[in-house]
Scaffold this motif. Structure first.
Motif, PDB file in Angstrom:
ATOM      1  N   GLU A   1      -9.194  -6.535  -9.410  1.00  0.00           N
ATOM      2  CA  GLU A   1      -9.452  -6.858  -8.007  1.00  0.00           C
ATOM      3  C   GLU A   1      -8.325  -6.363  -7.111  1.00  0.00           C
ATOM      4  O   GLU A   1      -8.572  -5.858  -6.012  1.00  0.00           O
ATOM      5  N   CYS A   2      -7.100  -6.511  -7.583  1.00  0.00           N
ATOM      6  CA  CYS A   2      -5.945  -6.067  -6.798  1.00  0.00           C
ATOM      7  C   CYS A   2      -5.976  -4.553  -6.603  1.00  0.00           C
ATOM      8  O   CYS A   2      -5.777  -4.058  -5.493  1.00  0.00           O
ATOM      9  N   PHE A   3      -6.238  -3.804  -7.677  1.00  0.00           N
ATOM     10  CA  PHE A   3      -6.278  -2.344  -7.564  1.00  0.00           C
ATOM     11  C   PHE A   3      -7.445  -1.868  -6.712  1.00  0.00           C
ATOM     12  O   PHE A   3      -7.322  -0.903  -5.967  1.00  0.00           O
TER      13      PHE A   3
ATOM     14  N   MET B   1      -7.725   0.105   0.864  1.00  0.00           N
ATOM     15  CA  MET B   1      -6.857   0.075   2.036  1.00  0.00           C
ATOM     16  C   MET B   1      -6.193   1.422   2.315  1.00  0.00           C
ATOM     17  O   MET B   1      -5.630   1.614   3.387  1.00  0.00           O
ATOM     18  N   GLY B   2      -6.210   2.338   1.361  1.00  0.00           N
ATOM     19  CA  GLY B   2      -5.631   3.650   1.608  1.00  0.00           C
ATOM     20  C   GLY B   2      -4.204   3.765   1.098  1.00  0.00           C
ATOM     21  O   GLY B   2      -3.711   2.943   0.331  1.00  0.00           O
ATOM     22  N   TRP B   3      -3.519   4.815   1.567  1.00  0.00           N
ATOM     23  CA  TRP B   3      -2.191   5.152   1.043  1.00  0.00           C
ATOM     24  C   TRP B   3      -1.126   4.144   1.453  1.00  0.00           C
ATOM     25  O   TRP B   3      -0.124   3.970   0.764  1.00  0.00           O
ATOM     26  N   LEU B   4      -1.323   3.451   2.567  1.00  0.00           N
ATOM     27  CA  LEU B   4      -0.308   2.498   3.028  1.00  0.00           C
ATOM     28  C   LEU B   4      -0.145   1.330   2.062  1.00  0.00           C
ATOM     29  O   LEU B   4       0.960   0.809   1.876  1.00  0.00           O
ATOM     30  N   SER B   5      -1.224   0.939   1.415  1.00  0.00           N
ATOM     31  CA  SER B   5      -1.142  -0.175   0.469  1.00  0.00           C
ATOM     32  C   SER B   5      -0.363   0.203  -0.785  1.00  0.00           C
ATOM     33  O   SER B   5       0.069  -0.684  -1.522  1.00  0.00           O
ATOM     34  N   TRP B   6      -0.184   1.487  -1.048  1.00  0.00           N
ATOM     35  CA  TRP B   6       0.623   1.904  -2.188  1.00  0.00           C
ATOM     36  C   TRP B   6       2.080   2.104  -1.787  1.00  0.00           C
ATOM     37  O   TRP B   6       2.988   1.931  -2.598  1.00  0.00           O
ATOM     38  N   ILE B   7       2.326   2.459  -0.529  1.00  0.00           N
ATOM     39  CA  ILE B   7       3.694   2.698  -0.072  1.00  0.00           C
ATOM     40  C   ILE B   7       4.438   1.386   0.182  1.00  0.00           C
ATOM     41  O   ILE B   7       5.623   1.264  -0.153  1.00  0.00           O
ATOM     42  N   MET B   8       3.759   0.416   0.751  1.00  0.00           N
ATOM     43  CA  MET B   8       4.450  -0.815   1.159  1.00  0.00           C
ATOM     44  C   MET B   8       5.087  -1.572  -0.010  1.00  0.00           C
ATOM     45  O   MET B   8       6.254  -1.966   0.087  1.00  0.00           O
TER      46      MET B   8
ATOM     47  N   ALA C   1       8.163   0.318  -1.048  1.00  0.00           N
ATOM     48  CA  ALA C   1       9.234   0.226  -0.055  1.00  0.00           C
ATOM     49  C   ALA C   1       9.923  -1.136  -0.129  1.00  0.00           C
ATOM     50  O   ALA C   1      11.154  -1.220  -0.044  1.00  0.00           O
ATOM     51  N   VAL C   2       9.152  -2.192  -0.298  1.00  0.00           N
ATOM     52  CA  VAL C   2       9.737  -3.535  -0.390  1.00  0.00           C
ATOM     53  C   VAL C   2      10.607  -3.648  -1.640  1.00  0.00           C
ATOM     54  O   VAL C   2      11.720  -4.194  -1.593  1.00  0.00           O
ATOM     55  N   LEU C   3      10.124  -3.132  -2.757  1.00  0.00           N
ATOM     56  CA  LEU C   3      10.921  -3.183  -3.985  1.00  0.00           C
ATOM     57  C   LEU C   3      12.188  -2.349  -3.873  1.00  0.00           C
ATOM     58  O   LEU C   3      13.251  -2.744  -4.374  1.00  0.00           O
ATOM     59  N   ALA C   4      12.107  -1.203  -3.208  1.00  0.00           N
ATOM     60  CA  ALA C   4      13.296  -0.365  -3.025  1.00  0.00           C
ATOM     61  C   ALA C   4      14.325  -1.066  -2.139  1.00  0.00           C
ATOM     62  O   ALA C   4      15.526  -1.065  -2.448  1.00  0.00           O
ATOM     63  N   LEU C   5      13.867  -1.668  -1.046  1.00  0.00           N
ATOM     64  CA  LEU C   5      14.800  -2.384  -0.168  1.00  0.00           C
ATOM     65  C   LEU C   5      15.402  -3.595  -0.860  1.00  0.00           C
ATOM     66  O   LEU C   5      16.592  -3.899  -0.681  1.00  0.00           O
ATOM     67  N   LEU C   6      14.614  -4.285  -1.658  1.00  0.00           N
ATOM     68  CA  LEU C   6      15.128  -5.434  -2.404  1.00  0.00           C
ATOM     69  C   LEU C   6      16.186  -4.984  -3.415  1.00  0.00           C
ATOM     70  O   LEU C   6      17.237  -5.618  -3.550  1.00  0.00           O
TER      71      LEU C   6
END
Length: 52
Positions: A5-7, A13-20, A23-28
């Motif tokens: 269901e998550c995938f 949702m498109g490419w933004l749902s894969w980038i976010m 990005a959050v994990l990288a910033l963390l």
């Protein structure tokens, strides 16, 4: 929510749902690395505000 269901929601949702999440994990990770560096790296006298 199952993995399928998550995938399927992420693909809808498109490419933004894969980038976010990336990005959050990288910033963390960068924040944790900066905190570890601040806590465990020795500081010189000039960093402590001591004037000679």
């Amino acid at each position: 929510m199952t993995t399928n269901e998550c995938f399927s929601m992420m693909s809808a949702m498109g490419w933004l749902s894969w980038i976010m999440p990336l990005a959050v994990l990288a910033l963390l990770g960068l924040g944790i690395a900066a905190l570890i560096k601040y806590l465990f790296m020795p500081r010189s006298q000039s960093d402590r505000g001591v004037r000679s």
